[in-house]
Design a protein around this motif. Structure first.
Motif, PDB file in Angstrom:
ATOM      1  N   LEU A  22       0.832  -1.208   0.000  1.00 13.07           N
ATOM      2  CA  LEU A  22       0.000   0.000   0.000  1.00 13.07           C
ATOM      3  C   LEU A  22       0.863   1.255   0.000  1.00 13.07           C
ATOM      4  N   LYS A  23       1.944   1.227   0.740  1.00 15.81           N
ATOM      5  CA  LYS A  23       2.858   2.384   0.764  1.00 15.81           C
ATOM      6  C   LYS A  23       3.514   2.579  -0.609  1.00 15.81           C
ATOM      7  N   ASN A  24       3.935   1.477  -1.223  1.00 13.55           N
ATOM      8  CA  ASN A  24       4.544   1.582  -2.550  1.00 13.55           C
ATOM      9  C   ASN A  24       3.529   2.030  -3.601  1.00 13.55           C
ATOM     10  N   TYR A  25       2.281   1.632  -3.419  1.00 14.98           N
ATOM     11  CA  TYR A  25       1.218   2.087  -4.326  1.00 14.98           C
ATOM     12  C   TYR A  25       1.090   3.615  -4.251  1.00 14.98           C
ATOM     13  N   LEU A  26       1.150   4.172  -3.051  1.00 14.87           N
ATOM     14  CA  LEU A  26       1.096   5.632  -2.916  1.00 14.87           C
ATOM     15  C   LEU A  26       2.350   6.293  -3.471  1.00 14.87           C
ATOM     16  N   ARG A  27       3.511   5.673  -3.246  1.00 12.44           N
ATOM     17  CA  ARG A  27       4.743   6.222  -3.844  1.00 12.44           C
ATOM     18  C   ARG A  27       4.599   6.289  -5.367  1.00 12.44           C
ATOM     19  N   TRP A  28       4.052   5.201  -5.905  1.00 10.10           N
ATOM     20  CA  TRP A  28       3.846   5.156  -7.350  1.00 10.10           C
ATOM     21  C   TRP A  28       2.896   6.265  -7.799  1.00 10.10           C
ATOM     22  N   GLN A  29       1.818   6.489  -7.081  1.00 13.53           N
ATOM     23  CA  GLN A  29       0.857   7.521  -7.456  1.00 13.53           C
ATOM     24  C   GLN A  29       1.506   8.905  -7.436  1.00 13.53           C
ATOM     25  N   VAL A  30       2.337   9.154  -6.447  1.00 16.10           N
ATOM     26  CA  VAL A  30       3.041  10.437  -6.380  1.00 16.10           C
ATOM     27  C   VAL A  30       4.007  10.571  -7.557  1.00 16.10           C
ATOM     28  N   LEU A  31       4.767   9.532  -7.807  1.00 18.69           N
ATOM     29  CA  LEU A  31       5.774   9.584  -8.862  1.00 18.69           C
ATOM     30  C   LEU A  31       5.140   9.752 -10.242  1.00 18.69           C
ATOM     31  N   THR A  32       4.093   8.999 -10.521  1.00 18.80           N
ATOM     32  CA  THR A  32       3.482   9.072 -11.852  1.00 18.80           C
ATOM     33  C   THR A  32       2.726  10.379 -12.037  1.00 18.80           C
ATOM     34  N   ARG A  33       2.188  10.920 -10.939  1.00 18.66           N
ATOM     35  CA  ARG A  33       1.460  12.201 -11.027  1.00 18.66           C
ATOM     36  C   ARG A  33       2.396  13.332 -11.460  1.00 18.66           C
ATOM     37  N   PHE A  34       3.613  13.332 -10.961  1.00 19.03           N
ATOM     38  CA  PHE A  34       4.519  14.449 -11.211  1.00 19.03           C
ATOM     39  C   PHE A  34       5.650  14.131 -12.190  1.00 19.03           C
ATOM     40  N   ALA A  35       5.635  12.940 -12.781  1.00 16.27           N
ATOM     41  CA  ALA A  35       6.769  12.510 -13.608  1.00 16.27           C
ATOM     42  C   ALA A  35       7.112  13.499 -14.710  1.00 16.27           C
ATOM     43  N   GLY A  36       6.105  14.115 -15.312  1.00 16.29           N
ATOM     44  CA  GLY A  36       6.342  15.016 -16.425  1.00 16.29           C
ATOM     45  C   GLY A  36       7.051  16.302 -16.066  1.00 16.29           C
ATOM     46  N   VAL A  37       7.148  16.621 -14.756  1.00 12.69           N
ATOM     47  CA  VAL A  37       7.833  17.854 -14.335  1.00 12.69           C
ATOM     48  C   VAL A  37       9.033  17.540 -13.448  1.00 12.69           C
ATOM     49  N   LEU A  38       9.476  16.292 -13.483  1.00  8.67           N
ATOM     50  CA  LEU A  38      10.670  15.860 -12.766  1.00  8.67           C
ATOM     51  C   LEU A  38      11.849  15.827 -13.745  1.00  8.67           C
ATOM     52  N   PRO A  39      13.049  15.472 -13.295  1.00  7.99           N
ATOM     53  CA  PRO A  39      14.201  15.387 -14.208  1.00  7.99           C
ATOM     54  C   PRO A  39      13.906  14.566 -15.459  1.00  7.99           C
TER      55      PRO A  39
END
Length: 680
Positions: A306-323
């Motif tokens: 469940l924690k990794n699922y939330l990490r994934w949601q955060v990462l995929t939500r902002f991926a386009g404005v990350l490095p």
């Protein structure tokens, strides 16, 4: 055209349509032909394949750019609005100095600058995510996880449950809280269930994508891609299909917060609502069984997952404005794998679209000042009133509807309101903090602003002046809760409206669009809302059955259309838009016919009669090329039929089309009278 619900005039003209916006600087720049003869492909005949006859030449001359997954009239105009007109506005603002903090110009200039500052984005790495990742890391129980979900919802990050605020469907003057299913990375449950080779490939690519994103973030988690897919597959099985979600009665389940606790006791709903900021004693649920089952699912899932699922949601939500490596991989999966887009737009074009996505209304205010004069509103109003008149006449002629229901239909039609071009009042965005070197925080701050606006609306009277689209948007919509049609300035341009075109072309374009949106008030969903925008049955039982029988016939017709091997149109998903297309065409044609009463018949133009040019106007609005991947995605997720079927689909049901082109029985574009569908 969008059908939103998060969810008697005089005939004043033949030539008045062509006068619309003629003085606008938008049209002073260049004259656009009403219909390009080079668009035709005479290898086809109109009675066998009207799309390829009318648009075959255009399709050959307009291949899909590498930066797009589809290319058509909407895309071309959207590109002009965003990458030319908005670009000019943003560039002008960006050259100014000493902009005052909190002004719209400062916000636009600094957001744009932050998107272009690639060096700072690279240097900061994932550090802007630290506040969210720290909360996830601190989770030690299901209660902690649920609180983190609530906190992340405030910035638009998905979990297994989502909430939003809009008018109460059964009391449309007051805003209420809605809640329902959420959390699928692939967007729709069919992606987790279909067994065809292409969909299985998408799932396999998704596993690799998640694995790669976690590896680049240096997050250690064994088989994380497969674990996330497996979890989301279980989640998908609990969710309603996108067809089931179309039923406004079945998805209206108002419960108290105490009832929510009883339905899903594993989750602390008071805590969730308190953290998310929504103060209410009730919520309208899409699906009560989902609430119960999803609570059981998360309670039975390993906490680390469940924690990794939330990490994934955060990462995929902002991926386009990350490095760049995250941005590139995000594009590869969601744009190339899922939609067939070959290459990203350049950074400047993406910066313009990102600025528009976060600060669309402030940009829209500047857009309409330059490209949409106030005088245009009156002309569009005249068009709308003319369509309203014809709709009333069509209702009176219906043979399948009783006088009792016709009376209610007229009442609803008379109550239709409309918005044109841009809002009469603009919101104050000055509280949004925008910095020139903090792109991710800028996006978070605009999301928090929107969330704050939702909190302020809850329990308050509905503001019927509010817009759900920005003025520069190339689209239009009907809102059943307000019983209104809305036409942004962005769509009131060629090929939808062309100041230099003959009336037949414009009636096949913008008037059919207006008719389309009117018809949404009487489609499978809109017809269940009354004149005040309340979910209430105003039909007699027999009339409702007659309507549903006609709709079912049209559903079956579209469901028989195969667009790719193994992929047929979902007639039940697209029925609202298909009814609206059929109604819009019918209304526009008869409106044009009525405008010509008592006048000499228009002369031939390029060898075509006005009747033929009407249908050419319709065809050029929808001309498009699309990748196979994007077409598969559209079939599974989009309530609109593919463009080709929006052209060819309704035409065999119109005797007016058959007569215009001299089609005969047995031609592909002709249906026997017994198989035709006439609803409105």
């Amino acid at each position: 055209m969008s059908h939103t619900q998060s969810r008697a005039g005089k005939w004043l003209y033949t030539g008045a349509v062509a006068a619309l916006l003629a003085s606008s600087s938008l049209y002073a720049q260049k004259k656009i032909p009403a219909f390009e003869m080079s668009s035709l492909d005479k290898q086809y005949t109109p009675c066998q394949d009207f799309d390829n006859y009318a648009n075959g030449g255009w399709k050959k001359n307009n291949p899909i750019p590498g930066t797009e997954s589809r290319w058509g009239a909407f895309n071309v105009l959207d590109k002009e609005n965003k990458e030319v007109r908005l670009k000019g506005i943003i560039n002008d603002i960006s050259q100014k100095t000493n902009l005052v903090q909190g002004t719209e110009e400062q916000q636009i200039a600094d957001f744009y600058k932050s998107y272009l500052d690639v060096n700072t984005i690279e240097q900061r790495g994932l550090s802007p995510l630290n506040p969210f990742l720290a909360q996830i890391k601190s989770i030690q129980s299901l209660d902690d996880w649920w609180k983190a979900c609530a906190n992340l919802s405030r910035i638009g990050i998905s979990s297994v449950f989502g909430v939003g605020v809009e008018a109460d469907s059964r009391n449309s003057v007051i805003n209420a809280l809605y809640g329902g299913q959420d959390g699928l990375s692939l967007g729709e449950k069919s992606y987790y269930e279909r067994t065809d080779e292409s969909t299985q490939k998408v799932r396999a690519e998704f596993v690799q994508h998640v694995n790669k994103m976690f590896a680049m973030a240096d997050w250690k988690a064994a088989n994380i891609g497969q674990s996330i897919l497996d979890f989301e597959t279980k989640l998908a099985k609990l969710q309603l299909t996108n067809v089931q979600l179309r039923d406004p009665v079945a998805t209206y389940n108002k419960v108290s917060i105490a009832e929510m606790d009883a339905l899903a006791p594993q989750l602390d709903w008071n805590s969730y609502l308190d953290i998310s900021g929504f103060k209410t004693d009730s919520i309208i649920l899409q699906n009560k069984p989902y609430l119960t089952e999803v609570a059981k699912l998360v309670a039975g899932t390993d906490l680390d997952l469940l924690k990794n699922y939330l990490r994934w949601q955060v990462l995929t939500r902002f991926a386009g404005v990350l490095p760049g490596k995250f941005d590139k991989e995000d594009f590869h999966f969601f744009s190339t794998v899922m939609r067939g887009t070959k290459q990203q737009k350049n950074r400047v074009e993406r910066a313009i679209r990102a600025t528009d996505g976060s600060l669309g209304m402030p940009l829209g205010k500047l857009f309409v000042k330059q490209y949409f004069p106030e005088s245009s509103k009156q002309k569009v109003s005249e068009m709308i009133e003319n369509v309203r008149t014809v709709y009333g006449e069509r209702i009176d002629k219906l043979t399948w509807m009783s006088e009792e229901t016709k009376k209610e239909a007229h009442k609803k039609l008379a109550a239709f309101t409309y918005k044109i071009g841009y809002p009469d009042k603009w919101k104050d965005y000055s509280s949004i903090k925008i910095s020139p070197d903090k792109l991710l925080e800028n996006i978070v701050n605009t999301a928090m602003y929107r969330h704050g606006e939702a909190i302020k609306k809850l329990g308050q009277p509905v503001d019927k002046s509010e817009w759900m689209m920005t003025p520069q948007t190339v689209n239009a919509y009907y809102n059943p809760l307000n019983n209104e049609v809305v036409f942004p300035a962005g769509i009131l341009q060629p090929p939808f409206f062309n100041a230099n075109a003959d009336d037949a072309i414009n009636y096949g374009g913008i008037i059919a669009v207006i008719g389309h949106e009117f018809t949404h008030g009487f489609d499978d969903q809109g017809s269940q809302f009354d004149a005040e925008g309340n979910l209430r049955n105003w039909w007699t039982e027999s009339d409702r059955k007659n309507f549903e029988a006609l709709a079912k016939k049209y559903i079956d017709y579209f469901s028989s259309i195969e667009v790719l091997p193994g992929f047929k149109i979902n007639g039940a998903l697209t029925i609202g838009e298909n009814i609206a297309d059929l109604g819009g065409l019918t209304l526009a044609y008869h409106a044009l016919e009525k405008s010509l009463e008592g006048k000499p018949a228009p002369k031939l133009i390029d060898g075509f009669t006005w009747q033929q040019r009407f249908f050419l106007g319709w065809a050029q609005v929808w001309h498009a090329n699309i990748t196979d991947a994007a077409l598969r995605n559209q079939i599974q997720t989009d309530p609109h039929s593919p463009a080709r079927s929006r052209i060819n689909g309704p035409l065999p049901h119109l005797v007016e089309f058959q007569e215009a082109w001299g089609c005969k029985a047995g031609d592909k574009m002709v249906l026997p009278a017994s198989e035709r569908v006439v609803i409105w």
